[in-house]
Every structure is written in C-alpha cells, then in structure tokens.
Design a protein around this motif. Structure first.
Motif, PDB file in Angstrom:
ATOM      1  N   LEU A  48       0.712  -1.342   0.082  1.00 23.12           N
ATOM      2  CA  LEU A  48       0.125   0.042  -0.031  1.00 23.12           C
ATOM      3  C   LEU A  48       1.060   1.270  -0.011  1.00 23.12           C
ATOM      4  N   GLU A  49       0.265   2.200  -0.791  1.00 26.87           N
ATOM      5  CA  GLU A  49       1.024   3.635  -0.762  1.00 26.87           C
ATOM      6  C   GLU A  49       0.435   4.745  -0.183  1.00 26.87           C
ATOM      7  N   ILE A  50       0.781   5.238   0.712  1.00 26.54           N
ATOM      8  CA  ILE A  50      -0.041   6.533   1.520  1.00 26.54           C
ATOM      9  C   ILE A  50      -0.246   7.606   0.607  1.00 26.54           C
ATOM     10  N   VAL A  51      -1.509   8.014   0.374  1.00 20.32           N
ATOM     11  CA  VAL A  51      -1.703   9.292  -0.327  1.00 20.32           C
ATOM     12  C   VAL A  51      -2.140  10.524   0.426  1.00 20.32           C
ATOM     13  N   LYS A  52      -2.499  10.063   1.585  1.00 21.04           N
ATOM     14  CA  LYS A  52      -2.893  11.385   2.627  1.00 21.04           C
ATOM     15  C   LYS A  52      -2.801  10.835   3.951  1.00 21.04           C
ATOM     16  N   THR A  53      -2.487  11.647   4.857  1.00 20.39           N
ATOM     17  CA  THR A  53      -2.305  11.559   6.356  1.00 20.39           C
ATOM     18  C   THR A  53      -2.929  12.579   7.029  1.00 20.39           C
ATOM     19  N   PHE A  54      -3.895  12.532   8.177  1.00 16.69           N
ATOM     20  CA  PHE A  54      -4.293  13.276   9.124  1.00 16.69           C
ATOM     21  C   PHE A  54      -3.994  12.746  10.405  1.00 16.69           C
ATOM     22  N   THR A  55      -3.775  13.882  11.344  1.00 16.10           N
ATOM     23  CA  THR A  55      -3.669  13.335  12.585  1.00 16.10           C
ATOM     24  C   THR A  55      -4.573  14.288  13.719  1.00 16.10           C
ATOM     25  N   PHE A  56      -4.876  13.609  14.596  1.00 14.78           N
ATOM     26  CA  PHE A  56      -5.603  14.420  15.735  1.00 14.78           C
ATOM     27  C   PHE A  56      -5.372  13.733  17.137  1.00 14.78           C
ATOM     28  N   ALA A  79      -7.844  12.818  20.391  1.00 14.02           N
ATOM     29  CA  ALA A  79      -8.925  12.498  20.935  1.00 14.02           C
ATOM     30  C   ALA A  79      -9.014  12.350  22.539  1.00 14.02           C
ATOM     31  N   LYS A  80      -9.868  13.093  23.179  1.00 11.11           N
ATOM     32  CA  LYS A  80      -9.957  12.978  24.503  1.00 11.11           C
ATOM     33  C   LYS A  80     -11.474  12.429  24.636  1.00 11.11           C
ATOM     34  N   GLY A  81     -11.172  11.007  24.543  1.00  8.31           N
ATOM     35  CA  GLY A  81     -12.544  10.207  24.517  1.00  8.31           C
ATOM     36  C   GLY A  81     -13.013   9.994  23.094  1.00  8.31           C
ATOM     37  N   TYR A  82     -14.467  10.565  22.916  1.00  7.31           N
ATOM     38  CA  TYR A  82     -15.147  10.431  21.779  1.00  7.31           C
ATOM     39  C   TYR A  82     -14.542  11.877  20.755  1.00  7.31           C
ATOM     40  N   HIS A  83     -14.553  11.541  19.669  1.00  4.73           N
ATOM     41  CA  HIS A  83     -14.046  12.590  18.830  1.00  4.73           C
ATOM     42  C   HIS A  83     -14.309  12.558  17.487  1.00  4.73           C
ATOM     43  N   VAL A  84     -14.792  13.571  16.778  1.00 14.75           N
ATOM     44  CA  VAL A  84     -15.093  13.583  15.382  1.00 14.75           C
ATOM     45  C   VAL A  84     -14.071  14.663  14.422  1.00 14.75           C
ATOM     46  N   PHE A  85     -13.524  13.917  13.500  1.00 12.80           N
ATOM     47  CA  PHE A  85     -12.663  14.498  12.883  1.00 12.80           C
ATOM     48  C   PHE A  85     -13.006  14.660  11.270  1.00 12.80           C
ATOM     49  N   GLN A  86     -13.019  15.840  10.946  1.00 16.36           N
ATOM     50  CA  GLN A  86     -13.512  16.147   9.425  1.00 16.36           C
ATOM     51  C   GLN A  86     -12.306  16.833   8.604  1.00 16.36           C
ATOM     52  N   ALA A  87     -12.080  16.404   7.244  1.00 18.19           N
ATOM     53  CA  ALA A  87     -11.340  16.702   6.355  1.00 18.19           C
ATOM     54  C   ALA A  87     -11.807  16.858   4.940  1.00 18.19           C
ATOM     55  N   SER A  88     -11.231  17.158   4.017  1.00 20.71           N
ATOM     56  CA  SER A  88     -11.444  17.283   2.590  1.00 20.71           C
ATOM     57  C   SER A  88     -10.316  16.605   1.572  1.00 20.71           C
ATOM     58  N   LEU A  89     -10.791  15.536   0.794  1.00 25.13           N
ATOM     59  CA  LEU A  89      -9.642  15.092   0.028  1.00 25.13           C
ATOM     60  C   LEU A  89      -9.787  15.700  -1.441  1.00 25.13           C
ATOM     61  N   ASP A  90      -8.453  15.773  -1.801  1.00 26.12           N
ATOM     62  CA  ASP A  90      -8.209  16.248  -3.053  1.00 26.12           C
ATOM     63  C   ASP A  90      -9.007  15.296  -4.222  1.00 26.12           C
ATOM     64  N   SER A  91      -9.217  16.296  -5.435  1.00 32.32           N
ATOM     65  CA  SER A  91      -9.785  15.537  -6.340  1.00 32.32           C
ATOM     66  C   SER A  91      -8.983  14.518  -6.954  1.00 32.32           C
ATOM     67  N   ASP A  92      -7.635  14.497  -6.846  1.00 35.08           N
ATOM     68  CA  ASP A  92      -6.666  13.528  -7.402  1.00 35.08           C
ATOM     69  C   ASP A  92      -6.924  12.165  -6.748  1.00 35.08           C
ATOM     70  N   VAL A  93      -6.992  12.206  -5.248  1.00 37.36           N
ATOM     71  CA  VAL A  93      -7.210  10.945  -4.388  1.00 37.36           C
ATOM     72  C   VAL A  93      -8.565  10.403  -4.837  1.00 37.36           C
ATOM     73  N   LEU A  94      -9.585  11.359  -4.985  1.00 38.40           N
ATOM     74  CA  LEU A  94     -11.037  10.603  -5.278  1.00 38.40           C
ATOM     75  C   LEU A  94     -10.868   9.859  -6.686  1.00 38.40           C
ATOM     76  N   GLY A  95     -10.261  10.487  -7.744  1.00 42.73           N
ATOM     77  CA  GLY A  95      -9.730   9.936  -8.942  1.00 42.73           C
ATOM     78  C   GLY A  95      -9.221   8.383  -8.769  1.00 42.73           C
TER      79      GLY A  95
END
Length: 501
Positions: free
Chosen positions: A91-99, A101-117
């Motif tokens: 597998l090749e990493i195309v995107k990485t996010f970090t956050f 969490a203090k217990g329950y956590h909701v994380f949101q981000a947007s993926l680029d069109s090249d990743v969706l492709g």
C-alpha cells in the motif's frame, strides 16, 4: 519550640535536603512519564473503534472515533489516519491526517480530486493508528469500490448496515461486560432522528431474534453508550454469550447486526499494570537507591560534623544532657525519612493520575511507603551510630562504604556465593532467589525489597514466584532490629565519647 521539631526543621529545611528532595520530586514527576510511556509502548490493551464516511462527490471525509482502555473507560489518544492506495501487500500512502482525541472525537477533512480519482482504479484503504497512555493499536480496513455516493470504513466488533449498498454502514459498536453491567457503545451516522436500539443475547453464533430483543434506548448520530444492569434482568453471561443489535428507524424498519462477542472486562488490570511499572527498578527503586545518600549526610550534619568542630561539647556546657542531644537529633533524622518518602510518592502518584486517570492502589502505596521509609530510617540509625564514634572525613568515608556495601557489594557477594555453591545448574535460579531475600534480612535497606515483593505478589500472584524464606513477621523483626540495635549501641558509645574530636 520542641527540641525534636527544632532539630527536624534544621535537618529537613536545609539546602542539601531541600535540593535533594526537589530533585526527587522532579524525578517522581519524570518517572510518572516513564510509567506512562512504558504502558503506551505495549501493543493492545486498548479497544479503539471508528466509523469513517467518505463522500465520493465532494471529497468530504468524516471519522467518528473513540478508544477505550482495558477497563472499558474512554481514554485519550493520539490518532494518525492514513488513506492508502494499491494492493494490500504494498500500500502507498496518499493522505495522512492526525488528531488528538479526548474520549469521543469527530474529525473532518476534505480529500483532493486526485485522491478521489483513484477510486475508479482500485479501492482505497484506511489505516488508523491509535496511541494511548495504555497501549497502541493499528487497524487497516478497506473503502469498498465506488458504487454509491457515500462510502464507509469501520472497525468494531459489531456493525449494522442499511443493506442497500456495500459499505453503507449505519453504526459500529462494541459490547463490554463489567462486573454485572453490560456496556454497549455505538458510533453511528444516521439519516434522521428517532432511531432506537434493541439488543438480544444468545449462546453461540445464533441470533437472539428481534422478538426476544430488549430496548436499550434512543440512538442519535455520534457516540451513544448504553449501560444495562444484567443482575436486575436475571441474565447469566457465559464465555460464549453473543449480542445481536437491532436499529429501528421511525418508520419501523429494522436493521440487524451479526452476533458479536461480549468483551469481559477485568477491573483493576490497568491499576496493577501501573503499579508494576512504578514499583520497578526504574520507578520507585530509583528513589530508594539514591536517597540513602541524603540520609547518611544528615547524620554527618547533625552529629559527625558538629562533633568534629567541638559544637556538641559546647552544647553540653549548657543545661542540656547528652541523652537529650542524642535523642532529639536521632528523632530529627528519623522524621526526615518518612516525610521525604511521602512527598516523593505523592508527587509520583499524583503525576501518574493526571497522565492516565489511574493511580497506585492505596494499600500498595502504604506498603511501598512503609518499606522505603523503614529502609531509610534503619540506614539512618546505622549511620547515626557510626557518627557517634567517628567525625568529619572519617565518618563520610565509612558511611559511604556502608552505602556501597548495602546497595551493591552485598548483592554481588550473593551472586558469587550462589554460583560457587550451585554452579550453572537448574537449581541456581531458585537458590539464588532464596539467598537474595535471606540477605535482605541482614541489610538495613532490605525493607524496600520486601515491600516490592509483597506488592508484586498482590498485583500478579500467578506470575510472581513464592519465596519461602520471606516471612512477614521476620521482616518486621529485621526492620525493628536494624533501627533499635544501632540506636541503642550508638547511645552507649555516645555516652562515653569525647565530644571534642
């Protein structure tokens, strides 16, 4: 002021003692981080779960996340989320996010069109690595091929799909049994309000059936936790008991999970793990190994040094008896030992609690306190006796030798003796252990080792071997003897000693 308190103040509130104590308070705080890091580097011992959603048209990525420790309590976590592309084995990493969490956590981000492709070529994978104060875990799951607007990836023991398309997950959850309480924890993203959760227990892989299901409560998007007292229901949970979850929407449509295994929670495990690491040689052992240096210096400043300078002879010329001098200065040093030990242990335990939410059990703290403080008092009594017959540099030379002998040389002699007696035979390990604990009876600092022995037996009796030579009554007798005999001998010597040299 009471003479004992006055000399205690002089012994305790002096630059050497205060600096040493300040250093060990910082060491205690630092050791709490060491304890936490040691726990966090162990694989497993945590239960992370997540529900990730990806809108393939807008690229909006959402992950609902929560991690539980081994006692089913929410814990803090540093989370690294990676989106990967390719074959599972490469597998090749195309995107990485970090956050964080203090217990329950909701994380949101947007993926680029090249990743969706990339979705039109091969499936994407999602890797979630969780690092908590109690362990780490890495999970990799797949985003199924693009066949609807929203794709789901998840990790959890139980999941509920809407049944319309692959990867369309409504909720993911885990079930814990803690004493007689069934804890169902659910992460969900629902199309509307008004959903209800039902649960059914069954033995084996067979579903309990919705007709047998009981209402747990209302469910909404995000984290929902249900706590059910099984003792009130008269339900008996076995090792093979499974739970099936049912989501019922406002129109009465029911979505069903596959039966999931109930995780049995063993209470006290986390606390025992923390105590085991804290009581080790890199934890409390560090304080008990080096603070005796401060203790031997106390005897030097209270008796050996003023004796060599003629200050004690000057005190005798005043209406103060030798016995008063001897007793008050002995008690001043004795009081310093438990106070210093208590301050160190409080700093260590408080820091551990702030970092993990858990602390060393009070009974184990008391055993460790008595062992360490008792060792310091016994060693101080020995040094105090030496200070009555030697002064100045001669006292320091002898007391430092005694420190090295009791902390290192004696242990080496035990190893050498065991090897000469038993050689490299199967009996060596067992006999060496007996000889070590026998030697602790003849060591004023041995009480600390006995204390850690009893703590280890308490937290892990199945993994810590019994040592037949360890007897609690003999331990107490040894501690009292190492304190009183040198103190009485010291008084006999001090009563006749020349206080001018």
């Amino acid at each position: 002021m009471n003479p004992v308190l006055y000399d205690f103040k002089r012994a305790f509130i002096r630059p050497t003692t205060i600096i040493a104590l300040a250093v060990f308070i910082l060491v205690g705080i630092g050791l709490s981080y060491l304890v936490t890091i040691s726990l966090s580097m162990s694989a497993g011992a945590i239960y992370p779960m997540f529900l990730a959603k990806l809108d393939v048209e807008t690229g909006e990525f959402t992950i609902y996340y929560v991690a539980y420790d081994s006692e089913a309590n929410p814990t803090t976590a540093h989370v690294e989320v990676s989106i990967l592309f390719g074959k599972l084995e490469s597998l090749e990493i195309v995107k990485t996010f970090t956050f964080n969490a203090k217990g329950y956590h909701v994380f949101q981000a947007s993926l680029d069109s090249d990743v969706l492709g990339l979705l039109s070529e091969k499936p994407l994978y999602l890797r979630v690595a969780s690092s908590t104060p109690f362990g780490f875990m890495e999970m990799t799951t797949i985003f199924p091929p693009k066949n609807n607007k929203t794709m789901s990836a998840f990790s959890g023991d139980i999941f509920i799909s809407n049944g319309e398309a692959v990867g369309s997950i409504l909720a993911v959850g885990m079930a814990f049994l803690k004493n007689s309480e069934l804890i169902i924890t659910l992460l969900s993203e629902l199309p509307s309000e008004g959903f209800e959760l039902y649960y059914a227990l069954s033995s084996g892989l067979g579903e309990g059936g919705f007709d047998e299901a009981l209402l747990a409560g209302n469910v909404s998007t995000g984290l929902t936790v249900f706590r059910i007292n099984l003792s009130e229901l008269g339900v008996n949970i076995t090792d093979t008991t499974m739970v099936t979850l049912y989501l019922k929407d406002p129109e009465g449509v029911t979505y069903t999970s596959k039966p999931g295994l109930i995780i049995r929670v063993k209470t006290g495990v986390t606390q025992r793990r923390i105590t085991n690491v804290a009581a080790g040689s890199a934890g409390i052992g560090l304080f008990s190994q080096f603070f005796p240096i401060v203790v031997l210096y106390l005897a030097y400043t209270l008796v050996a040094k003023p004796k060599g300078m003629g200050a004690l002879e000057f005190l005798i010329a005043r209406p103060v008896t030798r016995l008063e001098i001897y007793v008050t200065r002995f008690l001043a040093g004795v009081l310093t030992a438990p106070v210093s030990t208590g301050v160190f242990l409080i700093a260590l335990n408080s820091s551990i609690f702030l970092l993990t939410g858990y602390s060393i059990e009070a009974s184990n703290m008391l055993i460790l306190f008595l062992g360490i403080a008792g060792s310091l008092i016994a060693f101080y009594s020995v040094c105090y006796m030496v200070s009555t017959i030697l002064s100045g540099g001669r006292y320091l030379a002898v007391s430092i030798f005694l420190y090295l002998f009791f902390t290192m040389i004696m242990g080496i002699l035990v190893y050498v003796t065991a090897y000469l007696m038993y050689g490299l035979t199967p009996r060596l390990s067992e006999e060496l252990l007996k000889m070590q604990y026998t030697a602790y009876y003849f060591n004023p600092l041995g009480l600390t080792s006995f204390a850690t022995y009893y703590v280890n037996k308490t937290i892990s009796p199945e993994n810590f071997p019994d040592v037949p030579v360890v007897n609690p009554y003999l331990v107490v007798v040894a501690g009292v003897a190492w304190t009183l005999l040198p103190a009485v001998t010291g008084w006999i010597l001090f009563r006749k000693a020349n206080l001018s040299k």
